[in-house]
Design an enzyme around this catalytic site. Sequence first.
Site, PDB file in Angstrom:
ATOM      1  N   LEU A 134      95.408  29.680 127.375  1.00 33.02           N
ATOM      2  CA  LEU A 134      95.010  30.465 128.703  1.00 33.02           C
ATOM      3  C   LEU A 134      95.350  31.878 128.381  1.00 33.02           C
ATOM      4  O   LEU A 134      96.182  32.459 127.636  1.00 33.02           O
ATOM      5  CB  LEU A 134      96.166  29.998 129.635  1.00 33.02           C
ATOM      6  CG  LEU A 134      96.112  28.555 130.522  1.00 33.02           C
ATOM      7  CD1 LEU A 134      97.469  28.515 131.014  1.00 33.02           C
ATOM      8  CD2 LEU A 134      95.014  28.643 131.304  1.00 33.02           C
ATOM      9  N   HIS A 135      94.552  32.968 129.186  1.00 30.78           N
ATOM     10  CA  HIS A 135      94.780  34.252 129.025  1.00 30.78           C
ATOM     11  C   HIS A 135      94.058  34.991 130.040  1.00 30.78           C
ATOM     12  O   HIS A 135      93.139  34.767 130.678  1.00 30.78           O
ATOM     13  CB  HIS A 135      94.276  34.864 127.855  1.00 30.78           C
ATOM     14  CG  HIS A 135      92.765  34.604 127.564  1.00 30.78           C
ATOM     15  ND1 HIS A 135      92.309  33.429 126.943  1.00 30.78           N
ATOM     16  CD2 HIS A 135      91.435  35.290 127.820  1.00 30.78           C
ATOM     17  CE1 HIS A 135      90.705  33.435 127.069  1.00 30.78           C
ATOM     18  NE2 HIS A 135      90.553  34.429 127.378  1.00 30.78           N
ATOM     19  N   TRP A 136      95.055  35.942 130.982  1.00 26.05           N
ATOM     20  CA  TRP A 136      94.544  36.801 131.845  1.00 26.05           C
ATOM     21  C   TRP A 136      93.857  37.993 131.494  1.00 26.05           C
ATOM     22  O   TRP A 136      94.518  38.635 130.388  1.00 26.05           O
ATOM     23  CB  TRP A 136      96.012  37.000 132.936  1.00 26.05           C
ATOM     24  CG  TRP A 136      96.016  36.134 133.606  1.00 26.05           C
ATOM     25  CD1 TRP A 136      95.810  35.961 135.207  1.00 26.05           C
ATOM     26  CD2 TRP A 136      96.805  34.736 133.643  1.00 26.05           C
ATOM     27  NE1 TRP A 136      96.230  35.062 135.806  1.00 26.05           N
ATOM     28  CE2 TRP A 136      97.104  34.114 134.882  1.00 26.05           C
ATOM     29  CE3 TRP A 136      97.420  34.178 132.600  1.00 26.05           C
ATOM     30  CZ2 TRP A 136      97.364  32.870 134.955  1.00 26.05           C
ATOM     31  CZ3 TRP A 136      97.941  32.926 132.802  1.00 26.05           C
ATOM     32  CH2 TRP A 136      98.234  32.263 133.928  1.00 26.05           C
TER      33      TRP A 136
END
Length: 178
Positions: A134-136
Amino acid sequence: MSGKSINLEDIWPQERDFISRPERYKYVRKIVKPEGCVFCNEANLGPKGKGLCIFKSQQAMVVVNKYPYNTGHLLVLPIRHVGHLWDLQEVEYSELMFLLKKSVEIIEKVYQPHGLNLGMNHGKVAGAGIPEHLHWHIIPRWNGDTNFFPLIAETKVHPETLEQSYEKLLPEFEKLEI
Ligand SMILES: [Zn+2]
């Protein structure tokens, strides 16, 4: 990172042109992924390592994007190799959200953008380049900056190098306490 060269070739995915059918000189572009997960590699290196990790807490970290859409493009992500939001523990999520907010504040201070795009592509079909971790994205925006990004030509103008962005942002992240 002053005075040391960054060799990101071993860490981040690389875009390469290949000749798929030599008789027709047809080139295809492939993404070459190095061993392991780029974000886990960055987590292991930590801030001021040879990579682009600029801040790391117990549960989350901030990385300067190797392929920025705009100057100051940051990624905020969990340390743990997790691909689904629902697999995050509360403590991981709250640290992530804290870092997301702090990173926006730092970008605001350092770059004074006119706006920001904040978002996450959840899953490959939604456009995530590395769906397994996951990465924003935090992407600073300026009035008229789309003029700089001819999407079709794949040519992007970045007035700042990755090293410059890192150097500019690092002192602010070093002040951060979590
Ligand atoms: Zn990972």
